[in-house]
Design a protein around this motif. Structure first.
Motif, mmCIF file in Angstrom:
data_model
loop_
_atom_site.group_PDB
_atom_site.id
_atom_site.type_symbol
_atom_site.label_atom_id
_atom_site.label_comp_id
_atom_site.label_asym_id
_atom_site.label_seq_id
_atom_site.Cartn_x
_atom_site.Cartn_y
_atom_site.Cartn_z
ATOM 1 N N LEU A 28 0.722 -1.047 -0.011
ATOM 2 C CA LEU A 28 -0.071 0.038 -0.026
ATOM 3 C C LEU A 28 0.871 1.405 -0.057
ATOM 4 N N ASN A 29 2.160 1.155 0.072
ATOM 5 C CA ASN A 29 3.049 2.320 0.003
ATOM 6 C C ASN A 29 2.888 3.201 -1.091
ATOM 7 N N LYS A 30 2.310 2.944 -2.136
ATOM 8 C CA LYS A 30 2.300 3.806 -3.326
ATOM 9 C C LYS A 30 0.971 4.655 -3.692
ATOM 10 N N TYR A 31 0.304 4.419 -2.568
ATOM 11 C CA TYR A 31 -0.893 5.214 -2.563
ATOM 12 C C TYR A 31 -1.020 6.283 -1.459
ATOM 13 N N ASN A 32 -1.788 7.608 -1.915
ATOM 14 C CA ASN A 32 -2.120 8.454 -0.914
ATOM 15 C C ASN A 32 -3.349 7.998 -0.231
ATOM 16 N N LEU A 57 -3.706 12.183 2.655
ATOM 17 C CA LEU A 57 -2.474 12.230 3.276
ATOM 18 C C LEU A 57 -1.530 11.456 2.423
ATOM 19 N N ASP A 58 -0.290 11.644 2.182
ATOM 20 C CA ASP A 58 0.504 10.766 1.553
ATOM 21 C C ASP A 58 0.893 9.477 2.368
ATOM 22 N N PRO A 81 -5.004 6.616 -6.165
ATOM 23 C CA PRO A 81 -3.763 6.855 -6.755
ATOM 24 C C PRO A 81 -3.341 8.309 -6.517
ATOM 25 N N LYS A 82 -2.093 8.226 -6.346
ATOM 26 C CA LYS A 82 -1.197 9.756 -6.109
ATOM 27 C C LYS A 82 -1.837 10.804 -6.802
#
Length: 159
Positions: A28-32, A57-58, A81-82
């Motif tokens: 899950l670290n690639k998401y906001n 949040l980032d 998605p970011k």
């Protein structure tokens, strides 16, 4: 790919994000993260508060929440998605009491990769768009989580 946690046998309390996200956290670290309609209890400072209705949040900011002992009583928490842009005023009007939360594959935030709804400290609903992640979550918790579809057969929601 829709799950509900009803019992606190598998978690210390509803909605303990550290416990429920633990089996999939590394994915899950690639998401906001979008958080709205929140009511929570925490004894530490967090990047969320009661001054605003909605937070984006980032991954680093969300990790603070993930690593805390915050209890989410009510709320909508979405991995997004970011690059998504949102009207925060509209998102702040979403409600975890919306009947849509009980409907399988119906996301309150259409861009969600994962949507978590905390419902009155008694239910945690997780909806996935990614089958691999959903399976990983289900395999970790086994029979302790119930599919939202089966839950609805026992306790139908009202339209």
């Amino acid at each position: 790919m829709n799950w509900i946690i009803r019992s606190t046998k598998i978690v210390k309390y509803h909605t303990n994000l550290h416990e429920i996200l633990k089996p999939i956290w590394e994915d899950l670290n690639k998401y906001n993260w979008l958080l709205t309609d929140l009511d929570f209890i925490s004894d530490v400072e967090l990047p969320i508060n009661f001054d605003h209705d909605c937070f984006i949040l980032d991954s680093k900011e969300f990790e603070i929440i993930y690593n805390s002992e915050v209890q989410i009583i009510w709320g909508i928490i979405s991995a997004i998605p970011k690059n998504c842009k949102f009207n925060v005023d509209l998102l702040g009007k979403l409600s975890s009491e919306d009947n849509k939360i009980w409907q399988p594959d119906q996301f309150l935030i259409s861009e969600s990769f994962l949507e978590i709804v905390a419902f009155d400290s008694g239910y945690t609903i997780l909806k996935f768009t990614d089958k691999k992640l959903s399976d990983k979550f289900k395999n970790h918790f086994g029979k302790e989580v119930l599919s939202l579809e089966k839950f609805n057969q026992k306790i139908p929601y009202e339209n």
